[in-house]
Design an enzyme around this catalytic site. Structure first.
Site, PDB file in Angstrom:
ATOM      1  N   GLY A 134       0.827  -1.210   0.000  1.00 21.88           N
ATOM      2  CA  GLY A 134       0.000   0.000   0.000  1.00 21.88           C
ATOM      3  C   GLY A 134       0.857   1.253   0.000  1.00 21.88           C
TER       4      GLY A 134
ATOM      5  CB  THR B 244      -6.355  -0.118  -0.964  1.00 22.12           C
ATOM      6  OG1 THR B 244      -5.713  -0.561   0.236  1.00 22.12           O
ATOM      7  CG2 THR B 244      -7.827   0.007  -0.737  1.00 22.12           C
TER       8      THR B 244
ATOM      9  CG  ASP C 229      -7.748 -11.418   3.560  1.00 19.95           C
ATOM     10  OD1 ASP C 229      -7.661 -11.005   4.737  1.00 19.95           O
ATOM     11  OD2 ASP C 229      -8.622 -11.050   2.768  1.00 19.95           O
TER      12      ASP C 229
ATOM     13  CG  LEU D 103       1.563  -0.300   8.035  1.00 26.54           C
ATOM     14  CD1 LEU D 103       2.551  -0.920   8.999  1.00 26.54           C
ATOM     15  CD2 LEU D 103       2.343   0.370   6.918  1.00 26.54           C
TER      16      LEU D 103
ATOM     17  CE  LYS E 164     -15.976 -11.703   8.356  1.00 25.47           C
ATOM     18  NZ  LYS E 164     -16.340 -12.522   7.191  1.00 25.47           N
TER      19      LYS E 164
ATOM     20  N   GLY F  49      -1.062 -13.400  17.285  1.00 24.17           N
ATOM     21  CA  GLY F  49      -0.822 -14.831  17.510  1.00 24.17           C
ATOM     22  C   GLY F  49       0.526 -15.220  16.928  1.00 24.17           C
TER      23      GLY F  49
ATOM     24  CB  ALA G 166      -0.334   1.066  11.038  1.00 19.27           C
TER      25      ALA G 166
ATOM     26  CE1 TYR H 130      -8.570   2.693   9.036  1.00 20.22           C
ATOM     27  CE2 TYR H 130      -9.090   4.856   9.967  1.00 20.22           C
ATOM     28  CZ  TYR H 130      -8.166   3.960   9.430  1.00 20.22           C
ATOM     29  OH  TYR H 130      -6.859   4.339   9.295  1.00 20.22           O
TER      30      TYR H 130
ATOM     31  CB  THR I 198       0.465  10.162   6.011  1.00 19.68           C
ATOM     32  OG1 THR I 198       0.443  10.001   7.436  1.00 19.68           O
ATOM     33  CG2 THR I 198       1.886  10.019   5.522  1.00 19.68           C
TER      34      THR I 198
END
Ligand SMILES: NC(=O)c1ccc[n+]([C@@H]2O[C@H](COP(=O)([O-])OP(=O)(O)OC[C@H]3O[C@@H](n4cnc5c(N)ncnc54)[C@H](O)[C@@H]3O)[C@@H](O)[C@H]2O)c1
Length: 390
Positions: free
Chosen positions: A68, A93, A114, A129, A147, A158, A170, A201, A231
């Site tokens: 990203g 993204t 994922d 991040l 999720k 973990g 982050a 979020y 940023t």
């Protein structure tokens, strides 16, 4: 007769020598061409310069969301510092293009994965991040955002516990919500609407922080929490509806720069290289409590619009649209803790960062025009039916 035969033999030996010489010089040229081709090939395969670190100092570092905007700059820094970097990304993204200059390097690995699924690798540090960051992206699929920030963070914690790695989360200034306190310091608990459109979020990151401290207290995992403020820089998403990207796109495309209200609302933006330096120094510090990373230099929205217009240097005008009632009037980090404990503060001047970002955006526009796609700046994000600046 004999001397004629000897003459002929000599001539034929001469011509064979000639042919042999020609053949040899041809082969020589082919070899030469081959080696020039190889050196050209290796030249085109050249990677950015990488420091050599001894086995003892070289770390195995995992960056989730490393393809990203922020993650790819962090990848560059850690690779150039000589570490072994594994990027894990599901490309929601992020883009391969952001890290393609490292593909094939012996210290680099890119995994399409994922974080909602467990991951088993051996690492010393984890920069976590992975999460969509801009409102249109995280609101696109709120359940998936939740999720990623909850199950994804549990999976990474973990992993950190299993392999004894240190994890840096982050987090975001959005954990402060619509703050009633200015500027926001790390002791402020925030003012978040748990059922609003941004909650997936904001609350996702708040739970992620809670999980970090639960793993720290219960399992002894070493955690670092960076609360990142706005940023900007190259590789940021061009049409995510944020104020910097909107103004740059509008100015580059000769369209009016849209300012909501009088433009006296203030925002503070840090350049991405400053953030990356802050993340690395936080990771390597002994501070486990949350730390704000942002640029406290405030500018009005109108100042941003005028500055971007003058840096792009075209004739776009500024268009004032009706004021957004609940647009936050001020947003500014208190970075005294980062300054005092990390010796960190932003150093890139706004104009310099904007110039680099404008150059990147114009190259991207060219690239996308060649691919028949022209991104349009999005209207400012809606909140309670009204547009507002991000
Ligand atoms: N950019 C900012 O201004 C800002 C501000 C505050 C916090 N942050 C935080 O910094 C981090 C990086 O933000 P960014 O601006 O680079 O955003 P970004 O969208 O460019 O990067 C996020 C990356 O995570 C990946 N990702 C998303 N969900 C994933 C999943 N389930 N599994 C694996 N990969 C996944 C995306 O594909 C992308 O590459 C985010 O956690 C964000 O919340 C950014």
């Amino acid at each position: 007769r004999n001397s004629r035969i000897i003459d002929r033999k000599i001539k034929s030996t001469d011509s064979s020598r000639c042919i042999l010489k020609l053949l040899l010089s041809f082969c020589g040229n082919v070899m030469c061409l081959k080696s020039s081709f190889l050196s050209f090939y290796s030249f085109t395969q050249k990677y950015p310069p990488v420091k050599f670190l001894s086995e003892k100092d070289r770390k195995r570092i995992l960056i989730t969301g490393g393809a990203g905007f922020v993650g790819s700059h962090l990848t560059d820094k850690l690779m150039m510092d000589g570490h072994e970097v594994t990027v894990v990304d599901n490309f929601f993204t992020g883009r391969k293009r952001n890290v393609e200059h490292w593909i094939g390097h012996e210290n680099f690995e890119l995994i399409n994965h994922d974080v909602v699924e467990p991951l088993y690798i051996e690492v010393d540090q984890i920069y976590h991040l992975a999460s969509p960051a801009s409102p249109p992206n995280y609101m696109y699929n709120p359940i998936k955002t939740l999720k990623t920030n909850t199950i994804g963070t549990l999976n990474m914690l973990g992993l950190a516990k299993r392999v004894g790695a240190r994890l840096l989360l982050a987090s975001t200034s959005e954990v402060y919500g619509d703050p009633e306190m200015h500027p926001q310091n790390e002791d402020y608990w925030g003012h978040v609407n748990p059922i609003g459109p941004r909650a997936c979020y904001d609350e996702g990151k708040r739970v992620a922080e809670t999980m970090c401290y639960a793993y720290m207290k219960q399992e002894g995992v070493e955690v670092r929490v960076a609360r990142i403020f706005n940023t900007f820089g190259s590789r940021m998403h061009m049409n995510d509806g944020r104020v910097v990207s909107n103004f740059i796109l509008q100015a580059l495309q000769g369209e009016p720069l849209t300012v909501y209200g009088s433009g006296s609302q203030t925002r503070a933006f840090q350049y991405v290289s400053d953030l990356v330096n802050g993340l690395v120094s936080l990771m390597n510090s002994n501070i486990s409590s949350p730390v704000n990373l942002g640029n406290p230099e405030e500018h009005t929205i109108l100042e941003f619009a005028q500055l971007i217009k003058s840096l792009v240097g075209n004739r776009s005008h500024i268009q004032f649209l009706p004021e957004a009632q609940d647009d936050p009037q001020r947003r500014r980090p208190d970075i005294r803790k980062a300054k005092m404990l990390l010796g960190w503060e932003p150093v890139v001047p706004l104009e310099e960062g904007l110039n680099k970002t404008i150059q990147y955006f114009s190259r991207e526009l060219e690239h996308q025009a060649n691919n028949q796609y022209i991104p349009k700046p999005k209207a400012a994000r809606m909140k309670k039916g009204r547009p507002r600046h991000n």
